[in-house]
Scaffold this motif. Structure first.
Motif, PDB file in Angstrom:
ATOM      1  N   LEU A 187       0.825  -1.203   0.000  1.00 12.25           N
ATOM      2  CA  LEU A 187       0.000   0.000   0.000  1.00 12.25           C
ATOM      3  C   LEU A 187       0.864   1.260   0.000  1.00 12.25           C
ATOM      4  O   LEU A 187       0.601   2.203  -0.744  1.00 12.25           O
ATOM      5  N   ARG A 188       1.923   1.281   0.804  1.00  5.95           N
ATOM      6  CA  ARG A 188       2.836   2.438   0.820  1.00  5.95           C
ATOM      7  C   ARG A 188       3.460   2.652  -0.553  1.00  5.95           C
ATOM      8  O   ARG A 188       3.547   3.767  -1.059  1.00  5.95           O
ATOM      9  N   GLN A 189       3.872   1.557  -1.203  1.00  7.42           N
ATOM     10  CA  GLN A 189       4.477   1.673  -2.529  1.00  7.42           C
ATOM     11  C   GLN A 189       3.449   2.156  -3.558  1.00  7.42           C
ATOM     12  O   GLN A 189       3.761   2.994  -4.399  1.00  7.42           O
ATOM     13  N   ARG A 190       2.236   1.642  -3.488  1.00  5.45           N
ATOM     14  CA  ARG A 190       1.180   2.088  -4.411  1.00  5.45           C
ATOM     15  C   ARG A 190       0.910   3.578  -4.229  1.00  5.45           C
ATOM     16  O   ARG A 190       0.714   4.300  -5.203  1.00  5.45           O
ATOM     17  N   LEU A 191       0.887   4.045  -2.983  1.00  3.32           N
ATOM     18  CA  LEU A 191       0.648   5.461  -2.722  1.00  3.32           C
ATOM     19  C   LEU A 191       1.777   6.326  -3.274  1.00  3.32           C
ATOM     20  O   LEU A 191       1.543   7.410  -3.795  1.00  3.32           O
ATOM     21  N   ARG A 192       3.003   5.836  -3.184  1.00  2.00           N
ATOM     22  CA  ARG A 192       4.137   6.608  -3.712  1.00  2.00           C
ATOM     23  C   ARG A 192       4.079   6.706  -5.231  1.00  2.00           C
ATOM     24  O   ARG A 192       4.492   7.698  -5.813  1.00  2.00           O
ATOM     25  N   LEU A 193       3.585   5.670  -5.891  1.00  2.00           N
ATOM     26  CA  LEU A 193       3.479   5.678  -7.348  1.00  2.00           C
ATOM     27  C   LEU A 193       2.246   6.428  -7.837  1.00  2.00           C
ATOM     28  O   LEU A 193       2.175   6.826  -8.990  1.00  2.00           O
ATOM     29  N   ASN A 194       1.266   6.617  -6.969  1.00  2.00           N
ATOM     30  CA  ASN A 194       0.016   7.286  -7.327  1.00  2.00           C
ATOM     31  C   ASN A 194       0.140   8.772  -7.028  1.00  2.00           C
ATOM     32  O   ASN A 194      -0.470   9.298  -6.123  1.00  2.00           O
ATOM     33  N   SER A 195       0.977   9.446  -7.796  1.00  2.00           N
ATOM     34  CA  SER A 195       1.178  10.869  -7.568  1.00  2.00           C
ATOM     35  C   SER A 195       0.965  11.625  -8.871  1.00  2.00           C
ATOM     36  O   SER A 195       1.167  11.085  -9.957  1.00  2.00           O
ATOM     37  N   TYR A 196       0.540  12.851  -8.728  1.00  2.00           N
ATOM     38  CA  TYR A 196       0.250  13.694  -9.881  1.00  2.00           C
ATOM     39  C   TYR A 196       0.849  15.074  -9.630  1.00  2.00           C
ATOM     40  O   TYR A 196       0.836  15.565  -8.515  1.00  2.00           O
ATOM     41  N   PRO A 197       1.320  15.713 -10.699  1.00  2.00           N
ATOM     42  CA  PRO A 197       1.803  17.087 -10.513  1.00  2.00           C
ATOM     43  C   PRO A 197       0.638  18.037 -10.249  1.00  2.00           C
ATOM     44  O   PRO A 197      -0.475  17.814 -10.725  1.00  2.00           O
ATOM     45  N   ILE A 198       0.886  19.080  -9.500  1.00  2.00           N
ATOM     46  CA  ILE A 198      -0.156  20.078  -9.257  1.00  2.00           C
ATOM     47  C   ILE A 198      -0.391  20.885 -10.532  1.00  2.00           C
ATOM     48  O   ILE A 198      -1.528  21.118 -10.927  1.00  2.00           O
ATOM     49  N   PHE A 199       0.673  21.287 -11.186  1.00  2.00           N
ATOM     50  CA  PHE A 199       0.577  21.996 -12.460  1.00  2.00           C
ATOM     51  C   PHE A 199       1.126  21.094 -13.553  1.00  2.00           C
ATOM     52  O   PHE A 199       2.185  20.494 -13.391  1.00  2.00           O
ATOM     53  N   GLU A 200       0.403  21.026 -14.679  1.00  2.00           N
ATOM     54  CA  GLU A 200       0.821  20.145 -15.761  1.00  2.00           C
ATOM     55  C   GLU A 200       0.366  20.739 -17.090  1.00  2.00           C
ATOM     56  O   GLU A 200      -0.665  21.397 -17.166  1.00  2.00           O
ATOM     57  N   ARG A 201       1.133  20.508 -18.123  1.00  2.00           N
ATOM     58  CA  ARG A 201       0.739  20.939 -19.460  1.00  2.00           C
ATOM     59  C   ARG A 201       0.707  19.715 -20.360  1.00  2.00           C
ATOM     60  O   ARG A 201       1.688  18.989 -20.471  1.00  2.00           O
ATOM     61  N   ASP A 202      -0.425  19.510 -21.017  1.00  2.00           N
ATOM     62  CA  ASP A 202      -0.572  18.429 -21.985  1.00  2.00           C
ATOM     63  C   ASP A 202      -0.058  18.953 -23.321  1.00  2.00           C
ATOM     64  O   ASP A 202      -0.687  19.812 -23.941  1.00  2.00           O
ATOM     65  N   GLU A 203       1.082  18.474 -23.747  1.00  2.00           N
ATOM     66  CA  GLU A 203       1.703  18.994 -24.963  1.00  2.00           C
ATOM     67  C   GLU A 203       0.886  18.675 -26.213  1.00  2.00           C
ATOM     68  O   GLU A 203       0.928  19.417 -27.184  1.00  2.00           O
ATOM     69  N   SER A 204       0.124  17.588 -26.201  1.00  2.00           N
ATOM     70  CA  SER A 204      -0.666  17.253 -27.394  1.00  2.00           C
ATOM     71  C   SER A 204      -1.840  18.211 -27.589  1.00  2.00           C
ATOM     72  O   SER A 204      -2.207  18.528 -28.709  1.00  2.00           O
ATOM     73  N   THR A 205      -2.438  18.676 -26.493  1.00  2.00           N
ATOM     74  CA  THR A 205      -3.575  19.603 -26.599  1.00  2.00           C
ATOM     75  C   THR A 205      -3.187  21.040 -26.278  1.00  2.00           C
ATOM     76  O   THR A 205      -3.982  21.952 -26.464  1.00  2.00           O
ATOM     77  N   ARG A 206      -1.969  21.222 -25.747  1.00  2.00           N
ATOM     78  CA  ARG A 206      -1.462  22.533 -25.320  1.00  2.00           C
ATOM     79  C   ARG A 206      -2.318  23.139 -24.208  1.00  2.00           C
ATOM     80  O   ARG A 206      -2.369  24.344 -24.036  1.00  2.00           O
ATOM     81  N   GLN A 207      -3.012  22.291 -23.455  1.00  2.00           N
ATOM     82  CA  GLN A 207      -3.834  22.752 -22.342  1.00  2.00           C
ATOM     83  C   GLN A 207      -3.091  22.556 -21.024  1.00  2.00           C
ATOM     84  O   GLN A 207      -2.340  21.605 -20.865  1.00  2.00           O
ATOM     85  N   HIS A 208      -3.346  23.478 -20.113  1.00  2.00           N
ATOM     86  CA  HIS A 208      -2.782  23.373 -18.774  1.00  2.00           C
ATOM     87  C   HIS A 208      -3.793  22.705 -17.864  1.00  2.00           C
ATOM     88  O   HIS A 208      -4.996  22.881 -18.025  1.00  2.00           O
ATOM     89  N   LYS A 209      -3.285  21.938 -16.918  1.00  2.00           N
ATOM     90  CA  LYS A 209      -4.133  21.319 -15.902  1.00  2.00           C
ATOM     91  C   LYS A 209      -3.638  21.767 -14.539  1.00  2.00           C
ATOM     92  O   LYS A 209      -2.443  21.921 -14.311  1.00  2.00           O
ATOM     93  N   PHE A 210      -4.576  21.932 -13.648  1.00  2.00           N
ATOM     94  CA  PHE A 210      -4.275  22.276 -12.268  1.00  2.00           C
ATOM     95  C   PHE A 210      -5.021  21.275 -11.404  1.00  2.00           C
ATOM     96  O   PHE A 210      -6.250  21.200 -11.458  1.00  2.00           O
ATOM     97  N   ARG A 211      -4.286  20.477 -10.653  1.00  2.00           N
ATOM     98  CA  ARG A 211      -4.897  19.457  -9.804  1.00  2.00           C
ATOM     99  C   ARG A 211      -4.336  19.613  -8.403  1.00  2.00           C
ATOM    100  O   ARG A 211      -3.179  19.326  -8.149  1.00  2.00           O
TER     101      ARG A 211
END
Length: 126
Positions: A19-43
């Motif tokens: 579970l600890r390892q799964r949690l470490r791998l389940n991470s997302y950036p707060i700010f991200e840019r999708d280069e294919s759509t050129r859209q920014h994401k904020f999570r």
């Protein structure tokens, strides 16, 4: 566990080490840019960030604490819709464009006509 192999994998996935390892791998950036759509994401979900660190056995660094505090101040100061909705009103937010959350609330009692109803809806605009 022996009669259903899926029970084995489910039980294994819930062991503390896995579970600890799964949690470490389940991470997302707060700010991200999708280069294919050129859209920014904020999570950003502060409770997930904090509980994820805690469950994974990780401490939040002083630098990350400082960044969280500054982000919270900025969101509170500049990105706030703070008013009580009247009966029949709704509010909508695009998850990819708007940082949003709601305050806690208490129902007005057991009278059905006075209860607050929250409905979540996903729309696709084409």
């Amino acid at each position: 566990l022996e009669s259903n192999p899926m029970n084995f994998w489910f039980a294994l996935s819930r062991t503390p080490d896995v579970l600890r390892q799964r949690l470490r791998l389940n991470s997302y950036p707060i700010f991200e840019r999708d280069e294919s759509t050129r859209q920014h994401k904020f999570r950003y979900i502060d409770t997930w960030l904090r509980s994820g660190h805690k469950k994974a056995g990780l401490t939040i660094s002083p630098l990350l604490e400082l960044a969280i505090a500054e982000l919270e101040k900025s969101l509170w100061r500049h990105c706030r819709f703070d008013r009580r909705l009247e009966r029949g009103e709704i509010t909508m937010a695009n998850n990819h464009l708007v940082a949003h959350r709601r305050n806690q609330f208490s129902d007005h009692g057991v009278e059905p006509e006075r209860r607050r109803q929250l409905v979540r809806c996903w729309l696709t605009i084409k």
